[in-house]
Design a protein around this motif. Structure first.
Motif, PDB file in Angstrom:
ATOM      1  N   GLU A 143       0.816  -1.215   0.000  1.00  0.00           N
ATOM      2  CA  GLU A 143       0.000   0.000   0.000  1.00  0.00           C
ATOM      3  C   GLU A 143       0.853   1.269   0.000  1.00  0.00           C
ATOM      4  O   GLU A 143       0.512   2.261  -0.625  1.00  0.00           O
ATOM      5  N   ILE A 202      -5.224   5.849   1.702  1.00  0.00           N
ATOM      6  CA  ILE A 202      -5.373   5.001   2.891  1.00  0.00           C
ATOM      7  C   ILE A 202      -6.570   5.426   3.729  1.00  0.00           C
ATOM      8  O   ILE A 202      -7.218   4.593   4.373  1.00  0.00           O
ATOM      9  N   LYS A 205      -9.505   3.767   1.845  1.00  0.00           N
ATOM     10  CA  LYS A 205      -9.476   2.295   1.868  1.00  0.00           C
ATOM     11  C   LYS A 205      -9.734   1.734   3.257  1.00  0.00           C
ATOM     12  O   LYS A 205     -10.460   0.750   3.414  1.00  0.00           O
TER      13      LYS A 205
END
Length: 259
Positions: A143, A202, A205
């Motif tokens: 990520e 982030i 997500k």
């Protein structure tokens, strides 16, 4: 919007110095909040109060957890972390002699379900959990763009990548609130652009509430939905980026003029 964090009349004194004075904030679930102010305004001190590094002199810090209000002011940092609060630091605090992967894995200890006996005897539950930890850590490194460096020592990473590793390690505790203390410090414009995209990604997500301290106003104005402004330990303004840009008190604080 559902409130996740309530700060009421928070104050921190160090002897005769009042570093944070009567600060109140309301943070909603999923928001991306900026905390700005001149150097010495009390921003990092406020983060330290919110994450248990310092104990408040007075005031309340209330965290909403499963529709319950928990007073976290004065709790130890590990207890606040266990409630789903993670942070990065202004001065990078990695385990420099450990690998990139190990730095992320070590942050996942609170999510491991096997006991001491299972670890000593190497029972099946131990191997199952360790496999999960490794896979989850590798996922987080993907990520933040560090998967190819997973076996590199943290100390060998360039500065911008060390910042990314700190973020991955913070994500490893599966937080609800993520505090980022000057995440773009020391980065060049391209690194700052990539970091801005990463923070946005982030947050979406992992359904995070993100609160960041930052001096790079282009980053703050681009991604933050609301901004709080500290000056000499006092909250002098809060609002949308447009409102903050036009606030005369904020402009004067940054220009160093009397308010």
């Amino acid at each position: 919007m559902k409130t996740i964090l309530n700060v009421k009349n928070l104050t921190k004194n160090f002897g005769g110095l009042c570093a944070v004075s009567n600060v109140s904030m309301t943070i909603n679930e999923g928001e991306l909040i900026g905390l700005i102010g001149p150097n010495g305004a009390g921003k990092t001190t406020l983060f330290n109060l919110l994450t248990g590094v310092y104990e408040p002199s007075s005031g309340l810090i209330e965290l909403m957890d499963q529709n319950k209000s928990i007073q976290i002011g004065g709790l130890k940092p590990y207890k606040i972390t266990n409630l789903g609060v993670a942070r990065t630091f202004q001065n990078i605090r990695l385990f420099k002699s450990m690998t990139v992967l190990e730095n992320v894995k070590v942050a996942m200890h609170k999510n491991i379900r096997y006991g001491t006996l299972a670890a000593i005897l190497r029972l099946p539950t131990y191997y199952k959990e360790e496999k999960w930890v490794e896979e989850k850590a590798e996922e987080l490194l993907k990520e933040v763009g560090l998967y190819s460096l997973r076996n590199e020592l943290a100390t060998n990473l360039p500065y911008g990548k060390q910042r990314r590793l700190e973020i991955a390690r913070a994500l490893a505790i599966q937080p609800k609130i993520l505090y980022l203390d000057e995440p773009a410090a020391g980065m060049n414009p391209q690194e700052t652009k990539e970091l801005t995209e990463l923070i946005d990604h982030i947050r979406e997500k992992y359904k995070l509430t993100v609160i960041l301290i930052e001096h790079d106003m282009s980053l703050v104005m681009k991604i933050c939905e609301r901004i709080y402004v500290l000056n000499y330990g006092k909250m002098i303004a809060n609002g949308t980026p447009e409102e903050i840009k036009q606030n005369e008190f904020v402009v004067k604080a940054y220009l160093g003029e009397e308010i």
